[in-house]
Design an enzyme around this catalytic site. Structure first.
Site, PDB file in Angstrom:
ATOM      1  N   GLY A 679       3.184  -0.282  -0.391  1.00  0.00           N
ATOM      2  CA  GLY A 679       2.129  -1.150  -0.405  1.00  0.00           C
ATOM      3  C   GLY A 679       2.526  -2.314  -1.514  1.00  0.00           C
ATOM      4  O   GLY A 679       3.703  -2.408  -1.962  1.00  0.00           O
ATOM      5  N   GLY A 682       2.708  -0.650  -4.805  1.00  0.00           N
ATOM      6  CA  GLY A 682       3.329   0.537  -5.355  1.00  0.00           C
ATOM      7  C   GLY A 682       3.709   1.588  -3.984  1.00  0.00           C
ATOM      8  O   GLY A 682       3.320   1.200  -2.712  1.00  0.00           O
ATOM      9  N   ASP A 811     -11.210  -6.185  -0.260  1.00  0.00           N
ATOM     10  CA  ASP A 811     -10.200  -6.166   0.639  1.00  0.00           C
ATOM     11  C   ASP A 811     -10.546  -4.808   1.773  1.00  0.00           C
ATOM     12  O   ASP A 811      -9.693  -4.106   1.900  1.00  0.00           O
ATOM     13  CB  ASP A 811      -8.925  -5.707  -0.169  1.00  0.00           C
ATOM     14  CG  ASP A 811      -7.544  -5.953   0.704  1.00  0.00           C
ATOM     15  OD1 ASP A 811      -7.707  -6.901   1.730  1.00  0.00           O
ATOM     16  OD2 ASP A 811      -6.498  -5.636   0.344  1.00  0.00           O
TER      17      ASP A 811
END
Length: 978
Positions: A679, A682, A811
């Protein structure tokens, strides 16, 4: 012998007996009503309100209760408690036992649940206000409320089919407001046309379709008529001109066509008129007689011809929006000069001539938009004194001359957009006083001179776009003071000097473009510390020296250093085909991996002598033999180990749940074989414990200047101090205290001096995105999708309403909704989450967080986010579930996302069924379409009319598929038998 009672005495005794009986009856009734009110109070015990402090049984009379009014017989006639933070379910069976109740006003609270048929027993009601609440379900039949004069159900959460027929009995209505509710679509309700006592009619955004009937002219007492945001088409009816008492008329966001009816100018009492976003045409001659107009909104239509000169004589005009039409000619020279003019937007027309000089004459104007026209001349000097101005956009015209000096320093100005004109001269040195300036757009003009050093004092700047001008001199050395700066564009100018190392202090930078100048010197190492940098273009300059190794740590989508004088080794992580064209034109660069670049190893043989070669050969041979021995030993000892994480003697583990594993079990399993995802912040690994239990472990990238693509394995690369990142802190702060079945569980965090690990429950079915859109897509009928929608909504509802301090995710998207083995959803990835502070302050950031296609429109232009931004994003998720479409897709058309596509398709066809994913079985498509209506409600452009997540959950529960309901009922029946 006692005297016989006279007839008079007998009547007196009867009267006293009757009076005593009535007093007993009244006392009994008062006692009953007191109990009803106390029961009413009990429904709201959890409300955050003090209004009930006076509602105590020991009070002399309930008529002293706050919000209660009684008649002369001490009988309750009014319950008046708007805006009191009441939270709970209304019980109309008891409320309507107050037989003399005439007024029930509970608007702007947090009431929820459904309204029962017992409402019909409140037959004496004259005033009913339940607006701005969070009810669910349908509105019951209102026929029995024949005394009603005032009815407000605006934005109350009701859905399904509204009982329009019952309005026939409500002939006393004077005020009717039903808007902003997701009712089922319905033809224009003709029942309304018989309510000839109405002075206020609000039917905006309640799914009315068809034409506006000529019978609207029957409502001659109307002062306010609002029919916006519906599915109305055809012409504005001729008889609307008979409504001469109108002071407000709003018809925006429909599909109205044709011209204004003849005689429209007779509506001389109009103050606010909004007919924007339709398909109207013709000229504006019928408008020129509306001399009392204060707000005129006609944008996004097909109006043509000139703007009537009479507009300049309107002495009440404050707001004028005519953008995106076909208007020609010039603006009336006196426009705005006679009033407290506040706003003008005539963009995207064919207007010519000069800019009127006096629109800010009274110092009230805040918005000035004339972009994409053909205006000529300069900006009038008067605007230099317009201290109220917040936005100035005149781009894409033929304006010229120098900018009045005072404009650069206007205190409240947030955007200056002068692009694509012929302006010249310098940027004023007083720009440092523009403390509110966020966006400075001057590209494609003839500006010249040096950038003033004071620009570094304008610390609110987010965007600086000065490309294609004649700016010269150096970039100000203190530009690093601009901590909010996201975009810096100076390409195609005459800029010289070096790149200031302070640029690395602009921590929000995502885009740097200095191409096509005469910048020299080395690329500062500090640029590699810009964690948000996505695009770096330094091409066509005179830069020298080596490419800084620090650039390797950046996640760049564009790197262009071409046509400079750079030398030396191209860092290995930049030696990829994607960046190849961005490195050409630098003969001194070398690489072992890229074609058409010379090999770096070829340099070493040119600078030595024979003895040096022999010595090096001998030493090299020795080193090679030792290395070979070490290699064999290491390969033998560490066979099959591919550890991306360094071992440590001690780890710091923080537990958030009772654990059945140790940190060693987790750390030992972190290797590339177990990598399951990557992602933006990480890598994610799947860890299988000895017990068979599986975990998901995320490594959060550190906030240092090193390589974020791999874990540290060398002591020389250890970070001093705290290695944590904002994403790591956000995840831990959010999830460590969250306990909800629909939010992913964070078991613990494991940290060392160079590693940050977060250990979650493992969800085997991946993300909702994968199951809807990727190669891992599966067939899901509506029952499964519905359960996912409800579960995810409950998770967000908990974050917004169930935590001690509300959490804003920021998000929300299908890739952040994970699915367990039973397809139950869990909200994940809180790297961007914000916890609302105890003082209620919400986040305000000039860096847009989120994912394209899911970001609420207000976030893009206000940079502010709150719970309603999450609601918008969740609405997009619902649209994906119903339609099966991605949030952004070429089939939607240029610059359109799924929200715009759905709205466009809705207007062109009567039913929503054609938008439902074909993979959903036909019997369930109507249920899916009901959820699509909820999605539309969630994605309204105006955040204030979007429902809360609590209300979304209730609406979704009301939309439960019939077949699923039957399954539950059948299971419950079977269980009861057993």
């Amino acid at each position: 012998m006692p005297a016989q009672p006279t007839s008079r005495h007998r009547h007196l005794r009867r009267a006293l007996a009757l009076l005593f009986f009535l007093s007993l009856l009244s006392f009994s009734k008062s006692t009953d009503e007191l109990q009803i009110l106390l029961k009413f109070k009990a429904n709201f015990e959890k409300s955050n309100t003090h209004v009930f402090d006076s509602w105590a049984p020991e009070q002399n009379t309930m008529c002293n209760f706050i919000g209660i009014t009684c008649n002369s017989n001490q009988i309750v006639t009014e319950i008046d408690l708007p805006q009191q933070n009441l939270s709970g379910i209304l019980q109309f069976d008891s409320i309507c036992s107050l037989q003399s109740l005439e007024k029930l006003s509970l608007g702007s609270n947090f009431l929820y649940g459904s309204i029962t048929e017992e409402l019909s027993n409140c037959t004496n009601l004259q005033h009913l206000d339940l607006g701005f609440n969070h009810f669910a379900g349908k509105v019951p039949n209102l026929s029995s409320l024949s005394q009603l004069k005032f009815l407000n159900l605006n934005q109350s959460g009701f859905s399904r089919k509204f009982p329009w027929k019952s309005l026939e009995n409500l002939t006393s209505l004077e005020f009717l407001s039903l808007g902003d509710n997701p009712f089922d679509r319905n033809q224009f309700p003709l029942e309304v046309l018989n309510l000839d006592k109405l002075y206020y009619l609000y039917l905006t955004n309640c799914s009315i379709e068809g034409t506006i009937p000529e019978g609207i002219g029957n409502l001659t007492l109307l002062q306010n008529l609002e029919l916006s945001d519906n599915y109305l088409f055809g012409k504005i009816p001729q008889r609307i001109t008979e409504l001469k008492n109108l002071w407000q008329l709003e018809l925006y966001n429909n599909e109205l066509t044709g011209k204004f009816p003849v005689g429209f100018g007779n509506l001389t009492n109009l103050i606010n008129f909004d007919c924007s976003n339709n398909s109207l045409e013709g000229d504006l001659s019928e408008i020129k007689h509306l001399s009392k107009i204060a707000s005129l909104q006609l944008f996004v239509n097909g109006f043509s011809g000139e703007i009537p000169v009479e507009f300049g004589e309107f002495d009440s005009l404050k707001e004028l929006s005519l953008y995106t039409n076909k208007l020609t000619g010039s603006l009336p020279p006196k426009i705005g000069s006679l009033s407290d003019f506040e706003f003008i937007d005539v963009s995207e027309n064919f207007l010519t001539g000069p800019v009127p000089p006096d629109m800010c004459r009274n110092g009230k104007m805040t918005g000035f938009f004339i972009l994409q026209n053909k205006f000529t001349g300069g900006l009038p000097e008067n605007y230099a004194n317009c201290s109220s101005l917040t936005r100035l956009r005149v781009n894409n015209n033929s304006l010229s001359g120098e900018i009045p000096t005072g404009i650069w320093s206007l205190p409240d100005l947030s955007i200056i957009d002068l692009t694509w004109n012929q302006f010249e001269g310098p940027v004023g040195s007083n720009i440092g006083q523009a403390r509110s300036l966020a966006q400075l757009f001057l590209a494609h003009n003839r500006f010249s001179g040096e950038l003033p050093v004071t620009i570094s004092e304008s610390t609110s700047l987010v965007d600086i776009e000065l490309s294609s001008n004649k700016f010269s001199g150096e970039i100000p050395a203190k530009i690093g003071n601009l901590k909010r700066l996201s975009n810096l564009h100076l390409e195609n100018n005459l800029v010289s000097g070096t790149i200031p190392s302070s640029l690395g202090s602009c921590v929000s930078l995502s885009d740097i473009n200095l191409a096509g100048n005469s910048v020299s010197g080395e690329i500062p190492e500090t640029i590699g510390s810009l964690r948000s940098l996505n695009s770096l273009n330094l091409s066509d300059n005179k830069l020298s020296g080596e490419i800084p190794v620090s650039l390797s740590s950046l996640r760049l989508s564009l790197l262009d250093l071409s046509n400079n004088r750079l030398t030396g080794h191209i860092p290995e992580s930049l030696s990829i085909e994607a960046f190849k064209t961005g490195l050409i034109g630098n003969p001194g660069l070398c690489s072992e991996h890229l074609e058409h670049f010379r090999s770096c190893s070829s340099d070493s043989g040119k600078s030595g002598n024979f003895r040096t070669v022999i010595s090096c050969f001998t030493a090299g041979l020795t080193v090679m033999l030792m290395s070979l021995a070490c290699f064999i030993y290491v390969k033998y000892k560490l066979k099959n180990q591919d550890r991306p994480i360094k071992r440590h003697s001690s780890w710091d583990m923080k537990q958030f749940h009772v654990l059945s594993f140790s940190e060693e079990e987790v750390v030992d399993a972190i290797n590339r074989e177990n990598l399951i995802g990557k992602g933006g912040s990480g890598n994610v690994y799947r860890v299988r414990l000895g017990s068979g239990k599986q975990l998901a472990v995320k490594h959060i990238w550190k906030s240092d200047s090193g390589d974020r693509r791999s874990f540290r394995s060398s002591s020389s690369m250890l970070v001093k101090g705290n290695p944590r990142s904002p994403e790591y802190d956000a995840e831990v702060a959010t999830l460590s205290s969250v306990r909800h079945v629909n939010v992913v569980k964070l078991y613990c965090s494991i940290t060392s001096e160079d590693s940050n690990l977060l250990v979650y429950e493992y969800l085997p079915n991946g993300s909702l995105w994968d199951r809807l859109h990727s190669c891992q897509k599966i067939t899901m009928d509506w029952e499964v999708r519905y359960e996912i929608a409800v579960g995810a909504a409950r998770g967000l509802e908990y974050l917004h309403h169930g935590c001690d301090r509300p959490v804003i995710h920021r998000d929300v998207k299908t890739s952040n909704i994970l699915l367990d083995a039973h397809m139950k959803p869990k909200i994940a990835d809180f790297g961007l989450a914000k916890i609302v502070q105890e003082n209620g302050v919400k986040d305000s950031s000039h860096i847009i967080a989120g994912t394209f296609g899911y970001i609420a429109p207000e976030y893009a232009y206000t940079c502010k986010v709150n719970e309603k931004s999450d609601v918008y994003s969740f609405g997009v998720v619902l649209m994906e579930l119903v339609t099966g479409k991605r949030p952004v897709d070429p089939e939607f058309g240029e610059n359109k996302d799924i929200v715009q596509w759905v709205c466009t398709e809705m207007r062109s066809r009567a039913s929503l069924l054609h938008l439902v994913d074909t993979a959903i079985s036909d019997p369930l498509k109507e249920d899916a379409a009901r959820v699509l209506r909820i999605a539309i409600h969630c994605t309204m452009r105006n955040p204030s009319v979007r429902p809360s997540m609590r209300m979304v959950v209730q609406m979704l529960e009301e939309a439960e598929p019939y077949e699923l309901t039957q399954i539950i009922v059948d299971e419950e029946g079977e269980n009861s038998k057993n």
